[in-house]
Design a protein around this motif. Structure first.
Motif, PDB file in Angstrom:
ATOM      1  N   SER A  32       4.222   2.085  41.893  1.00 40.38           N
ATOM      2  CA  SER A  32       5.572   2.502  42.074  1.00 40.38           C
ATOM      3  C   SER A  32       6.586   1.470  43.516  1.00 40.38           C
ATOM      4  O   SER A  32       7.921   1.980  43.900  1.00 40.38           O
ATOM      5  CB  SER A  32       6.421   3.562  42.020  1.00 40.38           C
ATOM      6  N   HIS A  57      17.906  -5.349  46.882  1.00 43.21           N
ATOM      7  CA  HIS A  57      16.653  -4.240  46.032  1.00 43.21           C
ATOM      8  C   HIS A  57      15.799  -5.512  44.999  1.00 43.21           C
ATOM      9  O   HIS A  57      15.911  -5.982  44.470  1.00 43.21           O
ATOM     10  CB  HIS A  57      17.526  -3.301  45.708  1.00 43.21           C
ATOM     11  N   PRO A  85      13.625  -5.670  41.678  1.00 46.89           N
ATOM     12  CA  PRO A  85      14.109  -5.314  40.059  1.00 46.89           C
ATOM     13  C   PRO A  85      13.042  -4.142  39.784  1.00 46.89           C
ATOM     14  O   PRO A  85      12.609  -3.747  39.563  1.00 46.89           O
ATOM     15  CB  PRO A  85      13.471  -6.379  39.589  1.00 46.89           C
ATOM     16  N   GLY A  86      14.798  -3.784  38.888  1.00 52.54           N
ATOM     17  CA  GLY A  86      14.100  -2.254  38.512  1.00 52.54           C
ATOM     18  C   GLY A  86      13.959  -1.177  39.451  1.00 52.54           C
ATOM     19  O   GLY A  86      14.113   0.207  39.144  1.00 52.54           O
ATOM     20  N   ALA A  87      14.570  -1.540  40.851  1.00 49.00           N
ATOM     21  CA  ALA A  87      15.176  -0.483  42.121  1.00 49.00           C
ATOM     22  C   ALA A  87      15.917  -0.195  41.570  1.00 49.00           C
ATOM     23  O   ALA A  87      17.038  -0.799  41.497  1.00 49.00           O
ATOM     24  CB  ALA A  87      14.386  -0.908  43.327  1.00 49.00           C
ATOM     25  N   TRP A 108       9.500  -0.050  48.915  1.00 56.35           N
ATOM     26  CA  TRP A 108      10.494   0.792  48.458  1.00 56.35           C
ATOM     27  C   TRP A 108       9.775   1.366  48.165  1.00 56.35           C
ATOM     28  O   TRP A 108       9.145   0.942  47.407  1.00 56.35           O
ATOM     29  CB  TRP A 108      11.395  -0.615  47.370  1.00 56.35           C
ATOM     30  N   THR A 132       9.152   5.883  45.516  1.00 55.09           N
ATOM     31  CA  THR A 132       8.813   6.677  45.212  1.00 55.09           C
ATOM     32  C   THR A 132       8.352   7.874  45.533  1.00 55.09           C
ATOM     33  O   THR A 132       7.204   8.460  46.689  1.00 55.09           O
ATOM     34  CB  THR A 132       8.335   6.827  43.618  1.00 55.09           C
TER      35      THR A 132
END
Length: 139
Positions: free
Chosen positions: A5, A15, A17-19, A38, A40
């Motif tokens: 991730s 940002h 994609p998906g963030a 980026w 998690t």
């Protein structure tokens, strides 16, 4: 390391994609270093575990505090603050971009890794929060 991730992102969109988007007033980072990672909390804990186990063979290097040219010791290693708390060595690295603040703390002697992520925060409250959590966890 299984950090599926995580990615480095330098735009052109603000940002990956998906963030979760940050404050739209902030442009995308200009580099993949400062502001470009980026990730998690789970992936940051994977990174900490890899450093704890020296899975990349770099732990000794990145945890060794530096010295100034005159020999004055620093409390900073390769991207990590190095502190003492209750006789334990504590390694920490924080960062922020736009309205997010993050802190990764490791206390290898206790097998403790801690991640603090503060969304919608443009202050340094994460430092006080991290210190209070660390104090409670080491008590």
């Amino acid at each position: 390391l299984g950090m599926t991730s995580s990615e480095f992102w330098a735009g052109p969109q603000p940002h990956p994609p998906g963030a979760a988007p940050l404050d739209p007033a902030d442009p995308p980072p200009l580099s993949i270093g400062d502001g470009g990672l980026w990730t998690t909390a789970e992936d940051l804990l994977r990174w900490a575990a890899a450093l704890d186990a020296d899975r990349l063979g770099i732990t000794g290097i990145v945890q060794t505090p530096g010295r100034l040219d005159d020999g004055t010791p620093l409390d900073y290693a390769w991207g990590m603050g190095v502190r003492e708390r209750d006789g334990l060595r504590v390694y920490r690295h924080g960062g922020g971009y736009a309205d997010l603040r993050a802190m990764l703390v490791r206390v290898p002697e206790k097998g403790l890794d801690l991640v603090v992520l503060a969304l919608r925060d443009r202050t340094e409250r994460r430092i006080a929060l991290t210190d209070r959590l660390l104090r409670a966890l080491l008590a």
